[in-house]
Design a protein around this motif. Structure first.
Motif, short mmCIF file in Angstrom:
data_model
loop_
_atom_site.label_atom_id
_atom_site.label_comp_id
_atom_site.label_asym_id
_atom_site.label_seq_id
_atom_site.Cartn_x
_atom_site.Cartn_y
_atom_site.Cartn_z
N LEU A 146 -5.45 87.42 122.74
CA LEU A 146 -4.69 86.15 122.64
C LEU A 146 -3.46 86.12 121.61
O LEU A 146 -3.73 86.61 120.41
N PRO A 147 -2.34 85.52 122.11
CA PRO A 147 -1.46 85.59 120.92
C PRO A 147 -1.57 84.35 119.95
O PRO A 147 -1.12 84.45 118.86
N THR A 148 -2.45 83.19 120.43
CA THR A 148 -2.66 82.26 119.40
C THR A 148 -4.09 81.86 119.51
O THR A 148 -4.45 81.79 120.56
N LEU A 149 -4.48 81.52 118.40
CA LEU A 149 -6.09 80.95 118.23
C LEU A 149 -5.97 79.88 117.41
O LEU A 149 -5.65 79.68 116.34
N SER A 150 -6.57 78.58 117.94
CA SER A 150 -6.48 77.38 117.39
C SER A 150 -7.96 76.91 117.08
O SER A 150 -9.05 77.20 117.91
N VAL A 151 -8.36 76.76 115.74
CA VAL A 151 -9.73 76.62 115.46
C VAL A 151 -9.88 75.14 114.57
O VAL A 151 -8.88 74.94 113.84
N GLN A 152 -10.88 74.51 114.34
CA GLN A 152 -11.29 73.68 113.43
C GLN A 152 -11.56 74.04 112.06
O GLN A 152 -12.38 75.16 111.87
N GLU A 153 -11.28 73.33 111.34
CA GLU A 153 -11.64 73.97 109.64
C GLU A 153 -13.31 73.77 109.83
O GLU A 153 -13.94 73.03 110.25
N GLY A 154 -13.83 74.88 109.22
CA GLY A 154 -15.21 75.19 109.06
C GLY A 154 -15.98 75.79 110.22
O GLY A 154 -17.04 76.51 110.05
N ASP A 155 -15.12 76.12 111.55
CA ASP A 155 -15.71 76.99 112.28
C ASP A 155 -15.40 78.50 112.21
O ASP A 155 -14.67 78.80 111.18
N ASN A 156 -16.28 79.14 113.13
CA ASN A 156 -15.87 80.67 112.95
C ASN A 156 -14.72 81.05 113.96
O ASN A 156 -14.66 80.46 114.80
N THR A 200 -0.62 102.21 113.52
CA THR A 200 0.04 101.51 114.73
C THR A 200 -0.48 100.30 115.10
O THR A 200 -1.92 100.07 115.11
N PHE A 201 0.30 99.17 115.10
CA PHE A 201 0.00 97.73 115.18
C PHE A 201 0.15 97.30 116.62
O PHE A 201 0.76 97.85 117.19
N GLY A 202 -0.72 96.28 116.71
CA GLY A 202 -0.65 95.40 117.92
C GLY A 202 0.39 94.46 117.54
O GLY A 202 0.96 94.07 116.73
N ARG A 203 0.22 93.16 118.83
CA ARG A 203 1.18 92.28 118.60
C ARG A 203 0.95 91.16 117.45
O ARG A 203 1.72 90.45 117.21
N GLY A 204 -0.39 91.01 117.16
CA GLY A 204 -0.79 90.06 116.39
C GLY A 204 -1.27 88.82 117.05
O GLY A 204 -0.68 88.35 118.18
N THR A 205 -2.18 88.03 116.49
CA THR A 205 -2.78 86.79 116.78
C THR A 205 -2.51 85.67 115.77
O THR A 205 -2.70 86.03 114.73
N SER A 206 -1.87 84.54 116.19
CA SER A 206 -1.42 83.58 115.12
C SER A 206 -2.80 82.46 115.17
O SER A 206 -3.19 82.02 116.17
N LEU A 207 -3.15 82.70 113.93
CA LEU A 207 -4.46 81.81 113.87
C LEU A 207 -4.01 80.36 113.22
O LEU A 207 -3.44 80.38 111.96
N ILE A 208 -4.32 79.32 113.78
CA ILE A 208 -3.95 77.93 113.35
C ILE A 208 -5.20 77.42 113.06
O ILE A 208 -6.34 76.94 113.99
N VAL A 209 -5.43 76.80 111.86
CA VAL A 209 -6.71 76.16 111.36
C VAL A 209 -6.31 74.69 111.25
O VAL A 209 -5.61 74.27 110.48
N HIS A 210 -6.92 73.80 112.09
CA HIS A 210 -6.80 72.50 111.99
C HIS A 210 -7.77 71.49 110.91
O HIS A 210 -8.78 71.78 111.00
N PRO A 211 -7.45 70.80 109.83
CA PRO A 211 -8.21 70.33 109.06
C PRO A 211 -8.91 69.21 109.68
O PRO A 211 -8.72 68.78 110.71
#
Lengths: 113, 114
Positions: free
Chosen positions: B8-18, B103-114
């Motif tokens: 996944l290029p982007t992962l959005s989670v709520q603060e406190g979640d795993n 050797t690196f992959g593309r990266g996943t952007s983790l966005i944490v919502h308060p």
């Protein structure tokens, strides 16, 4: 202990011009790597020095790119002449011989217009 | 050559979640695996590594799992905090001569919502 430092942090140049990026690795680190990240893509390996010797330059895109590490200390990466597709963030990393952890610099953001 | 990919290029989670970030690799001879965190304007920073002879390693709030059968690597972040927002890269290391080249992959952007 100072970390890996790169200069400049940003560079905007016109197509056809020349740019030289510099990397100062952590003192005592024999391994020095150059990587590039184009927007949204992977961090792509460019080349690897062990001291002053190029160990692997299989990732260098073409002969417009020239990397040197005279004396086995700092390294330069020159792009001549620059093309639009050379834009991206260029990272340098260093590690001790035989060690797995590579320490990265903050990167040089290159924009070719 | 080695190829490394993230699911996944982007992962959005709520603060406190795993949070769980995944990575797949192709070379079964890879020796080490490292997760890096890259914050805006900075270079990638080491988070945790795991050797190929291990299947799990834990750090502070982070756990890395390695499944060599399916060539899959994951990073689990417990109780995700806003400061965890960054791009996460997995790096696969193969020994070449006396050195390891990541050797690196593309990266996943983790966005944490308060």
């Amino acid at each position: 202990e100072a970390g890996v430092t790169q200069f400049p942090s940003h560079s905007v140049i016109e197509k056809g011009q020349t740019v030289t990026l510099r990397c100062d690795p952590i003192s005592g680190h024999d391994n020095l790597y150059w990587y590039r990240r184009v927007m949204g893509k992977e961090i792509k390996f460019l080349l690897h020095f062990v001291k002053e010797s190029k160990q692997d330059e299989s990732g260098m895109p073409n002969n417009r790119f020239l990397a040197e590490r005279t004396g086995g200390t700092y390294s330069t990466l020159k792009v001549q002449p620059a093309e639009l597709e050379d834009s991206g963030v260029y990272f340098c990393a260093s590690s001790r011989g035989g060690r797995t952890e590579a320490f990265f610099g903050q990167g040089t953001r290159l924009t070719v217009v | 050559g080695e190829s490394v990919g993230l699911h996944l290029p982007t992962l959005s989670v709520q603060e406190g979640d795993n949070s769980i970030i995944n990575c797949a690799y192709s070379n079964s001879a890879s020796d080490y695996f490292i997760w890096y965190k890259q914050e805006s304007g900075k270079g990638p920073q080491f988070i945790i590594d795991i050797r190929s002879n291990m299947d799990k390693r834990q750090g502070q709030r982070v756990t890395v799992l390695l499944n060599k059968t399916v060539k899959h690597l994951s990073l689990q972040i417990a109780a995700t905090q806003p400061g965890d927002s960054a791009v996460y890269f997995c790096a696969v290391l193969t020994r070449t001569g006396g050195s390891y080249i990541p050797t690196f992959g593309r990266g996943t952007s983790l966005i944490v919502h308060p």
